[in-house]
Design a protein around this motif. Sequence first.
Motif, PDB file in Angstrom:
ATOM      1  N   ALA A   1       0.826  -1.205   0.000  1.00  0.00           N
ATOM      2  CA  ALA A   1       0.000   0.000   0.000  1.00  0.00           C
ATOM      3  C   ALA A   1       0.863   1.259   0.000  1.00  0.00           C
ATOM      4  O   ALA A   1       0.576   2.234  -0.720  1.00  0.00           O
ATOM      5  N   ALA A   2       1.950   1.271   0.764  1.00  0.00           N
ATOM      6  CA  ALA A   2       2.838   2.435   0.804  1.00  0.00           C
ATOM      7  C   ALA A   2       3.531   2.646  -0.541  1.00  0.00           C
ATOM      8  O   ALA A   2       3.717   3.785  -0.980  1.00  0.00           O
ATOM      9  N   THR A   3       3.909   1.570  -1.194  1.00  0.00           N
ATOM     10  CA  THR A   3       4.536   1.685  -2.515  1.00  0.00           C
ATOM     11  C   THR A   3       3.573   2.287  -3.530  1.00  0.00           C
ATOM     12  O   THR A   3       3.945   3.157  -4.330  1.00  0.00           O
ATOM     13  N   ILE A   4       2.324   1.847  -3.472  1.00  0.00           N
ATOM     14  CA  ILE A   4       1.318   2.387  -4.403  1.00  0.00           C
ATOM     15  C   ILE A   4       1.105   3.871  -4.149  1.00  0.00           C
ATOM     16  O   ILE A   4       1.013   4.681  -5.087  1.00  0.00           O
ATOM     17  N   VAL A   5       1.040   4.274  -2.876  1.00  0.00           N
ATOM     18  CA  VAL A   5       0.854   5.686  -2.547  1.00  0.00           C
ATOM     19  C   VAL A   5       2.052   6.512  -2.999  1.00  0.00           C
ATOM     20  O   VAL A   5       1.899   7.617  -3.551  1.00  0.00           O
ATOM     21  N   ALA A   6       3.270   6.001  -2.781  1.00  0.00           N
ATOM     22  CA  ALA A   6       4.473   6.723  -3.200  1.00  0.00           C
ATOM     23  C   ALA A   6       4.503   6.896  -4.720  1.00  0.00           C
ATOM     24  O   ALA A   6       4.861   7.968  -5.225  1.00  0.00           O
ATOM     25  N   GLU A   7       4.141   5.849  -5.436  1.00  0.00           N
ATOM     26  CA  GLU A   7       4.100   5.948  -6.894  1.00  0.00           C
ATOM     27  C   GLU A   7       3.039   6.953  -7.352  1.00  0.00           C
ATOM     28  O   GLU A   7       3.251   7.726  -8.290  1.00  0.00           O
TER      29      GLU A   7
ATOM     30  N   ALA B   1      17.360   2.222 -12.877  1.00  0.00           N
ATOM     31  CA  ALA B   1      17.588   1.660 -14.210  1.00  0.00           C
ATOM     32  C   ALA B   1      16.304   1.659 -15.027  1.00  0.00           C
ATOM     33  O   ALA B   1      16.332   1.911 -16.240  1.00  0.00           O
ATOM     34  N   ASN B   2      15.186   1.403 -14.402  1.00  0.00           N
ATOM     35  CA  ASN B   2      13.897   1.372 -15.095  1.00  0.00           C
ATOM     36  C   ASN B   2      12.789   1.515 -14.052  1.00  0.00           C
ATOM     37  O   ASN B   2      13.059   1.659 -12.845  1.00  0.00           O
ATOM     38  N   ASN B   3      11.571   1.450 -14.522  1.00  0.00           N
ATOM     39  CA  ASN B   3      10.437   1.606 -13.619  1.00  0.00           C
ATOM     40  C   ASN B   3      10.356   0.472 -12.590  1.00  0.00           C
ATOM     41  O   ASN B   3      10.022   0.688 -11.417  1.00  0.00           O
ATOM     42  N   PHE B   4      10.662  -0.741 -13.039  1.00  0.00           N
ATOM     43  CA  PHE B   4      10.597  -1.881 -12.104  1.00  0.00           C
ATOM     44  C   PHE B   4      11.613  -1.708 -10.979  1.00  0.00           C
ATOM     45  O   PHE B   4      11.342  -2.011  -9.817  1.00  0.00           O
ATOM     46  N   HIS B   5      12.813  -1.196 -11.352  1.00  0.00           N
ATOM     47  CA  HIS B   5      13.843  -0.950 -10.347  1.00  0.00           C
ATOM     48  C   HIS B   5      13.348   0.081  -9.326  1.00  0.00           C
ATOM     49  O   HIS B   5      13.551  -0.071  -8.112  1.00  0.00           O
TER      50      HIS B   5
END
Length: 346
Positions: free
Chosen positions: A87-93, A114-118
């Motif tokens: 949930a925190a990752t989604i909010v940060a993004e 390096a990329n979005n996944f990184h």
Amino acid sequence: MRLFAGFGKRHVYLALGFCLVVEISHTIYAFLGQEDVRLTSMLSWIAMFFVLALLGLACAVAVDNLLGDTASTATRMVISMVVAALAATIVAEALFYFLPPRMALDDMEKVPFANNFHRILFRFSISAGWSLLLIALYSMLQASARARQRLHDMQLGTLAAERHVVEADLRAMQARVEPDLLFAALSAVDQAYARSVEEGERALDALIAFLRAALPAEPGNTSTVAAELDLVRAYVGVAQLLKGPKLELEITAEPATRANAMPAMLLLPLARWALDGAAAALQLVARQANGVLEISLRSDLAQAGASETQDIAGVRERLESLYGARARLEASAEPHGRRAFIALPV
């Protein structure tokens, strides 16, 4: 079941304390590294961590409500940490993409990706780190609260069991209803019928009224002042069958006291002691003052006798079991009668 039931002020305080500690630690680290520290950046990060901490605690509460006691504390903690990190990752993004460039936190752009996944993986690892600390602290607090609640429930259960034992003894005593008295009353009813049908019916009605008042109608721990006074009145009615109409009863009870709850079978032993088969008059007064129910009994029995009989001792023992030091019982054999006084917390 509500998903976030139980989420409240304590979670907000925990999140606020957590974000302040984290930001103070970051600020001290920046000072030691001689980095530039700006107030706006500090406030932004405090707000950011506060929102994320609230989000993490909300995830933990939701996991607790969903799993309950079906999962262990460790299982709930791991699941809560993973959910909070996601949930925190989604909010940060979302903040990275939707906030205007000037409002975005500068520190978000300091790490080369390096990329979005990184980038997403990096933010997930950071979120997992702080959520581990936060969820672990929350889990310990919850485990402590559950342990206190279980201990409280066990103490209540122990007290209830002790009370049920006392009340079971009461019901056994109440169900006996003095066999000698019953046999004598039945004999008096027969004699009354021999004199006249009307007198016999009055005697039988008095005996039935006493049996209805004395025998336990349903399992329960308490009675009322009105019911206990009716029991004494019915007992005196039976006693009049044996002594004749000379036995007088006077009951004075304040209207507010009649509906008050009180333990069953407390007044009858006191009335039995006060009458002792020889008194000609009994007076009862019930009143309430300062949160205390006070009931006094006085008879005209002038003969000497020990005040601490089996009846008085039994009532005293029950009061101590039910109320401890909050109840009071006095009984005395005076030159002109017997007197008993009982005080119970309302």
